[in-house]
Design a protein around this motif. Sequence first.
Motif, mmCIF file in Angstrom:
data_model
loop_
_atom_site.group_PDB
_atom_site.id
_atom_site.type_symbol
_atom_site.label_atom_id
_atom_site.label_comp_id
_atom_site.label_asym_id
_atom_site.label_seq_id
_atom_site.Cartn_x
_atom_site.Cartn_y
_atom_site.Cartn_z
ATOM 1 N N VAL A 173 0.833 -1.205 0.000
ATOM 2 C CA VAL A 173 0.000 0.000 0.000
ATOM 3 C C VAL A 173 0.865 1.251 0.000
ATOM 4 N N TYR A 174 1.960 1.209 0.754
ATOM 5 C CA TYR A 174 2.822 2.379 0.860
ATOM 6 C C TYR A 174 3.377 2.792 -0.501
ATOM 7 N N SER A 175 3.802 1.813 -1.288
ATOM 8 C CA SER A 175 4.339 2.138 -2.605
ATOM 9 C C SER A 175 3.216 2.502 -3.583
ATOM 10 N N TYR A 176 2.009 1.972 -3.355
ATOM 11 C CA TYR A 176 0.877 2.264 -4.239
ATOM 12 C C TYR A 176 0.503 3.746 -4.175
ATOM 13 N N VAL A 177 0.607 4.333 -2.994
ATOM 14 C CA VAL A 177 0.189 5.724 -2.851
ATOM 15 C C VAL A 177 1.273 6.707 -3.268
ATOM 16 N N SER A 178 2.480 6.238 -3.520
ATOM 17 C CA SER A 178 3.560 7.187 -3.804
ATOM 18 C C SER A 178 4.293 6.917 -5.108
ATOM 19 N N VAL A 179 4.579 5.670 -5.423
ATOM 20 C CA VAL A 179 5.403 5.345 -6.587
ATOM 21 C C VAL A 179 4.555 4.961 -7.788
ATOM 22 N N GLY A 180 3.514 4.161 -7.582
ATOM 23 C CA GLY A 180 2.662 3.775 -8.695
ATOM 24 C C GLY A 180 2.237 2.323 -8.616
ATOM 25 N N GLU A 181 1.254 1.967 -9.443
ATOM 26 C CA GLU A 181 0.629 0.652 -9.357
ATOM 27 C C GLU A 181 1.575 -0.483 -9.716
ATOM 28 N N PHE A 182 2.385 -0.282 -10.751
ATOM 29 C CA PHE A 182 3.262 -1.355 -11.209
ATOM 30 C C PHE A 182 4.301 -1.712 -10.141
ATOM 31 N N ILE A 183 4.941 -0.691 -9.573
ATOM 32 C CA ILE A 183 5.923 -0.936 -8.506
ATOM 33 C C ILE A 183 5.236 -1.538 -7.290
ATOM 34 N N ALA A 184 4.014 -1.059 -6.994
ATOM 35 C CA ALA A 184 3.266 -1.598 -5.854
ATOM 36 C C ALA A 184 2.978 -3.082 -6.039
ATOM 37 N N PHE A 185 2.557 -3.459 -7.246
ATOM 38 C CA PHE A 185 2.313 -4.881 -7.514
ATOM 39 C C PHE A 185 3.608 -5.678 -7.344
ATOM 40 N N THR A 186 4.714 -5.126 -7.832
ATOM 41 C CA THR A 186 6.014 -5.802 -7.700
ATOM 42 C C THR A 186 6.333 -6.064 -6.236
ATOM 43 N N ILE A 187 6.128 -5.056 -5.406
ATOM 44 C CA ILE A 187 6.417 -5.198 -3.973
ATOM 45 C C ILE A 187 5.456 -6.199 -3.328
ATOM 46 N N GLY A 188 4.159 -6.078 -3.630
ATOM 47 C CA GLY A 188 3.190 -7.006 -3.060
ATOM 48 C C GLY A 188 3.489 -8.447 -3.438
ATOM 49 N N TRP A 189 3.869 -8.658 -4.690
ATOM 50 C CA TRP A 189 4.198 -10.003 -5.166
ATOM 51 C C TRP A 189 5.428 -10.541 -4.433
ATOM 52 N N ASN A 190 6.397 -9.674 -4.163
ATOM 53 C CA ASN A 190 7.591 -10.098 -3.424
ATOM 54 C C ASN A 190 7.289 -10.362 -1.955
ATOM 55 N N LEU A 191 6.365 -9.591 -1.387
ATOM 56 C CA LEU A 191 5.977 -9.838 0.004
ATOM 57 C C LEU A 191 5.286 -11.191 0.142
ATOM 58 N N ILE A 192 4.486 -11.564 -0.863
ATOM 59 C CA ILE A 192 3.857 -12.895 -0.854
ATOM 60 C C ILE A 192 4.946 -13.968 -0.800
ATOM 61 N N LEU A 193 5.964 -13.798 -1.641
ATOM 62 C CA LEU A 193 7.080 -14.747 -1.656
ATOM 63 C C LEU A 193 7.766 -14.804 -0.299
ATOM 64 N N GLU A 194 8.036 -13.625 0.269
ATOM 65 C CA GLU A 194 8.721 -13.559 1.570
ATOM 66 C C GLU A 194 7.945 -14.290 2.650
ATOM 67 N N TYR A 195 6.645 -14.016 2.740
ATOM 68 C CA TYR A 195 5.850 -14.591 3.824
ATOM 69 C C TYR A 195 5.583 -16.087 3.622
ATOM 70 N N VAL A 196 5.404 -16.507 2.358
ATOM 71 C CA VAL A 196 5.198 -17.934 2.088
ATOM 72 C C VAL A 196 6.438 -18.732 2.500
ATOM 73 N N ILE A 197 7.598 -18.282 2.051
ATOM 74 C CA ILE A 197 8.838 -18.991 2.391
ATOM 75 C C ILE A 197 9.137 -18.867 3.877
ATOM 76 N N GLY A 198 8.861 -17.688 4.446
ATOM 77 C CA GLY A 198 9.082 -17.502 5.885
ATOM 78 C C GLY A 198 8.252 -18.467 6.709
ATOM 79 N N THR A 199 6.969 -18.594 6.372
ATOM 80 C CA THR A 199 6.092 -19.524 7.086
ATOM 81 C C THR A 199 6.566 -20.965 6.925
ATOM 82 N N ALA A 200 6.897 -21.343 5.687
ATOM 83 C CA ALA A 200 7.321 -22.720 5.422
ATOM 84 C C ALA A 200 8.629 -23.042 6.145
#
Length: 594
Positions: free
Chosen positions: A95-122
């Motif tokens: 959300v932080y990047s969505y309000v300041s940098v733009g939708e594409f970068i925000a999606f990139t960050i959100g997609w990477n956070l999914i990766l981080e949390y999935v691997i972190g949990t596993a």
Amino acid sequence: MGCGRIFAALRRCKQLEGDTTSQLARCLGLVDLTALGVGSTLGLGVYVLAGAVAKTVAGPAVTLSFLVAAIASAFAGLCYAEFASRVPKAGSAYVYSYVSVGEFIAFTIGWNLILEYVIGTASVAKGMANYIDSLCNNTMAKTMTEIAPINVSFLADYPDFFAFALVLLITGLLAFGVKESTKLNNVFTALNMITVIVVVIAGAVKSNPDNWRIKLEDIPPEYKDKAGEGGFMPWGVAGVMAGAAKCFFGFVGFDCVATTGEEAKNPKRDIPLSIVMSLVIIFVSYFSIATVLTMMWPYYLQDADAPFPHVFTETGLPVIKWIVTVGAIFALCTSLLGAMFPLPRVLYAMGTDGVLFRPLSAINGWTKTPVLATILSGLLSALMAAIFNLNQLIDMMSIGTLLAYTIVATSVLILRYEDTDEVASHLQRSTKPVPETPYTVARQTFNLLGLKTPTNLSAIIAKSTIFIFFLVALVTCVVAQWGGAGGNVVLGVLGAMLLVLLAVLYRQPRHSVRHLSFTVPLVPLIPYLSVCMNVYLMVQLDSQTWIRFIIWLAIGYLIYFIYGIRNSSLNEKKIPIAHSNGKTEDKHDMTTKF
């Protein structure tokens, strides 16, 4: 759809203002948020990390490694805290990047956070399963390897059904309700902190400061080749910094607090405070643990896998050994809950915005949680915990985290230099703006007129400087890592360029942030240093990690360009779109044109 329209879609930003109501239950107070941050971060690392880094990388100076890592984490934490006070919404860096940098970068960050949390949990589930299995003489591992071996190089040796069940258990707890799961997390975190205090007090009784001053000639011959030069810093400053790179990942996890913006009772006040408090508690715990561990027993005799049970056995404190063993299980429970907690909330935020599949944003009327997002993320994490060899994937959690930290720090800079007032007046003018000349650009580069509020030109200069700074920082880190002796001159030139860019950024006017409950101090220095540190640590990761990371991004971009760009909430009729330069406009016919 033309290239210009696609580019505009990629840059469109959410507005900071808007409806702050939420379907999620607002039930988390300051204590709950702080316990969540501490519990998700102060997990297995406190029982393993200090011993492993002390033995092989930093020696007793592991304490300084934790200090450097804490400073790097604090820079990122301050940036997160400011954004949390700006945007009380679920979704963290997305959300932080969505309000300041733009939708594409925000999606990139959100997609990477999914990766981080999935691997972190596993990985936490795998670690917890292995830890409990080791207390039972590895009975499960031996049995499953005989019954159902997996003979694939990049997968686990056997299907780990225990780790699978652990993740599903936590998934059910989170789906049941945030209030119930955070109560359990508070209890586990309290038990974890009590364990840390017991370890520190017991360790202090057996501490011997001479273990910080061991000379090389006093080290037995069989250990000399792996003991460095002896003393407090056996591997010098290089060892301290290498240790800091490892210890940094012991602080990963505090950002899960930032995903609770729609479930906190008072997000603008409590989230920034809880982030800072979490980092302080975590650092004091790590520093204390590392101090007593290296004072109790020589660094070269540490057990890298299970340092505390080994040290307390050697020093004649078997009772404390079992307290640590039980405490580690509670710590792993809190880490598992903390690693899993943010994942469905990021999916919920991305589903709400339409950049991921909208059913992920569905909120259950009874539990007030995103049940579908929780179940799907739990199944994915459980599957990875069961079949993957996580040693090959663990670095991917780091690269996603570091990129998220970098974007958040960059977003802080962009928002501080945004030309909000000038844009508002510009929208009311029908005349074309006066074109800039090389002279006016050069004059504004160092703000020779002494402007106090941002203008369109100063905002453009600031954003251009930030972009150039990122590229120069990346090149500098690459040269520092692989440049060798001949790269010193190049490093000097690049270092000078970084200082000049900082000076240019410092001279640009910034708009007032007095209305925020928390702001990053010493802007632009703190975000500047945060970006430098994060980029440096990303460069440390190996090429295979970067290849896997690029493949993961490619999958995400396919989803975005096929589904997300067309179904985004900013793509609907009469939705006000805020571009990264602050300009707003109504898109009445965007739906049909896409």
